[in-house]
Scaffold this active site. Structure first.
Site, PDB file in Angstrom:
ATOM      1  N   ASP A  10       0.850  -1.187   0.000  1.00  0.00           N
ATOM      2  CA  ASP A  10       0.000   0.000   0.000  1.00  0.00           C
ATOM      3  C   ASP A  10       0.891   1.245   0.000  1.00  0.00           C
ATOM      4  O   ASP A  10       1.630   1.475   0.960  1.00  0.00           O
ATOM      5  CB  ASP A  10      -0.876  -0.060   1.246  1.00  0.00           C
ATOM      6  CG  ASP A  10      -1.833   1.106   1.394  1.00  0.00           C
ATOM      7  OD1 ASP A  10      -1.701   2.113   0.665  1.00  0.00           O
ATOM      8  OD2 ASP A  10      -2.721   1.011   2.261  1.00  0.00           O
ATOM      9  N   ASN A  24      -6.205  12.422 -10.982  1.00  0.00           N
ATOM     10  CA  ASN A  24      -6.957  12.805 -12.178  1.00  0.00           C
ATOM     11  C   ASN A  24      -6.758  14.304 -12.361  1.00  0.00           C
ATOM     12  O   ASN A  24      -6.269  14.987 -11.472  1.00  0.00           O
ATOM     13  CB  ASN A  24      -8.436  12.388 -12.084  1.00  0.00           C
ATOM     14  CG  ASN A  24      -9.179  13.086 -10.971  1.00  0.00           C
ATOM     15  OD1 ASN A  24      -9.141  14.313 -10.858  1.00  0.00           O
ATOM     16  ND2 ASN A  24      -9.855  12.329 -10.137  1.00  0.00           N
ATOM     17  N   GLY A  32      -9.049   4.538  -6.847  1.00  0.00           N
ATOM     18  CA  GLY A  32      -7.735   3.906  -6.880  1.00  0.00           C
ATOM     19  C   GLY A  32      -6.733   4.563  -5.958  1.00  0.00           C
ATOM     20  O   GLY A  32      -7.049   4.924  -4.816  1.00  0.00           O
ATOM     21  N   VAL A  33      -5.502   4.713  -6.444  1.00  0.00           N
ATOM     22  CA  VAL A  33      -4.420   5.324  -5.664  1.00  0.00           C
ATOM     23  C   VAL A  33      -4.810   6.736  -5.226  1.00  0.00           C
ATOM     24  O   VAL A  33      -4.597   7.122  -4.074  1.00  0.00           O
ATOM     25  CB  VAL A  33      -3.108   5.363  -6.491  1.00  0.00           C
ATOM     26  CG1 VAL A  33      -2.043   6.207  -5.816  1.00  0.00           C
ATOM     27  CG2 VAL A  33      -2.590   3.957  -6.727  1.00  0.00           C
ATOM     28  N   ASP A  34      -5.405   7.496  -6.119  1.00  0.00           N
ATOM     29  CA  ASP A  34      -5.797   8.879  -5.841  1.00  0.00           C
ATOM     30  C   ASP A  34      -6.729   8.937  -4.629  1.00  0.00           C
ATOM     31  O   ASP A  34      -6.501   9.703  -3.685  1.00  0.00           O
ATOM     32  CB  ASP A  34      -6.479   9.458  -7.087  1.00  0.00           C
ATOM     33  CG  ASP A  34      -6.632  10.968  -7.061  1.00  0.00           C
ATOM     34  OD1 ASP A  34      -5.967  11.634  -6.244  1.00  0.00           O
ATOM     35  OD2 ASP A  34      -7.412  11.479  -7.884  1.00  0.00           O
ATOM     36  N   SER A 122      -1.112   4.994 -14.417  1.00  0.00           N
ATOM     37  CA  SER A 122      -1.981   4.726 -15.575  1.00  0.00           C
ATOM     38  C   SER A 122      -2.374   3.260 -15.765  1.00  0.00           C
ATOM     39  O   SER A 122      -3.024   2.925 -16.740  1.00  0.00           O
ATOM     40  CB  SER A 122      -1.384   5.253 -16.886  1.00  0.00           C
ATOM     41  OG  SER A 122      -1.485   6.658 -16.940  1.00  0.00           O
ATOM     42  N   THR A 123      -2.004   2.377 -14.833  1.00  0.00           N
ATOM     43  CA  THR A 123      -2.300   0.952 -15.038  1.00  0.00           C
ATOM     44  C   THR A 123      -3.643   0.516 -14.478  1.00  0.00           C
ATOM     45  O   THR A 123      -4.063  -0.609 -14.720  1.00  0.00           O
ATOM     46  CB  THR A 123      -1.200   0.064 -14.428  1.00  0.00           C
ATOM     47  OG1 THR A 123      -1.135   0.303 -13.019  1.00  0.00           O
ATOM     48  CG2 THR A 123       0.146   0.335 -15.083  1.00  0.00           C
ATOM     49  N   GLY A 124      -4.316   1.370 -13.748  1.00  0.00           N
ATOM     50  CA  GLY A 124      -5.626   1.026 -13.202  1.00  0.00           C
ATOM     51  C   GLY A 124      -6.722   1.341 -14.208  1.00  0.00           C
ATOM     52  O   GLY A 124      -6.745   0.789 -15.305  1.00  0.00           O
TER      53      GLY A 124
END
Length: 169
Positions: A10, A24, A32-34, A122-124
């Site tokens: 994490d 974004n 997601g991460v954001d 960008s992988t999500g």
């Protein structure tokens, strides 16, 4: 030379100078991460993002660019927000993805950060294929002229970890 390390886990639990957020363009949080960074970091991050939107980033942050805020309650001094590109299918240009890593490292160096944690940008929901994203990320960090001493790629699952490990070998 920058040391590259890999961690499966994490990103919001990392103790580093700066944590990179796969943001974004609105800078106002998301999934997601954001979303995880905004939730764990608390309201101070969102407050600074709102100030950025009210000043020089009125239209949001452009893809491939990076900007820093406080890290709030995270175990870091700063969060560096960067907007990754959406994968458009085979033949997608990876230059904006590379720019996310390059610009984040430039911001980190300007801040004096020595340790930086990156997600797999960008992988999500932006659907960039993990193997290509790992190749672009690792190569960009290796090629960067930076004072950052350690780049830690924090990968959420085993598949992402393995894709990055293949590039670091």
């Amino acid at each position: 030379m920058t040391t590259i390390t890999l961690v499966q886990g994490d990103i919001t639990r990392q103790s580093v100078d700066a944590i990179v957020n796969a943001a974004n363009s609105s800078l106002l949080g998301g999934g997601g991460v954001d979303g995880a960074i905004h939730r764990r970091g608390g309201p101070a991050i969102l407050a600074e993002c709102r100030k950025l939107r009210a000043s020089q980033y009125g239209k949001g942050l452009a893809t491939g660019r990076a900007v820093a805020t406080t890290a709030g309650e995270l175990d870091a001094q700063w969060v560096i927000h960067t907007v990754g590109p959406v994968w458009q299918g085979p033949g997608s240009d990876p230059s904006l993805l590379a720019s996310c890593y390059r610009e984040s490292l430039q911001v980190a160096a300007q801040l004096g950060a020595r340790t930086v944690a990156f997600p797999a940008i960008s992988t999500g929901v932006f659907r960039w294929p993990m193997e290509e994203a790992a190749r672009v990320a690792v190569q960009t960090v290796r090629d960067a002229d930076t004072t950052v001493e350690e780049v830690r790629f924090v990968l959420f699952d085993e598949g992402a970890y393995e894709a990055f490990a293949e590039q670091v070998r």
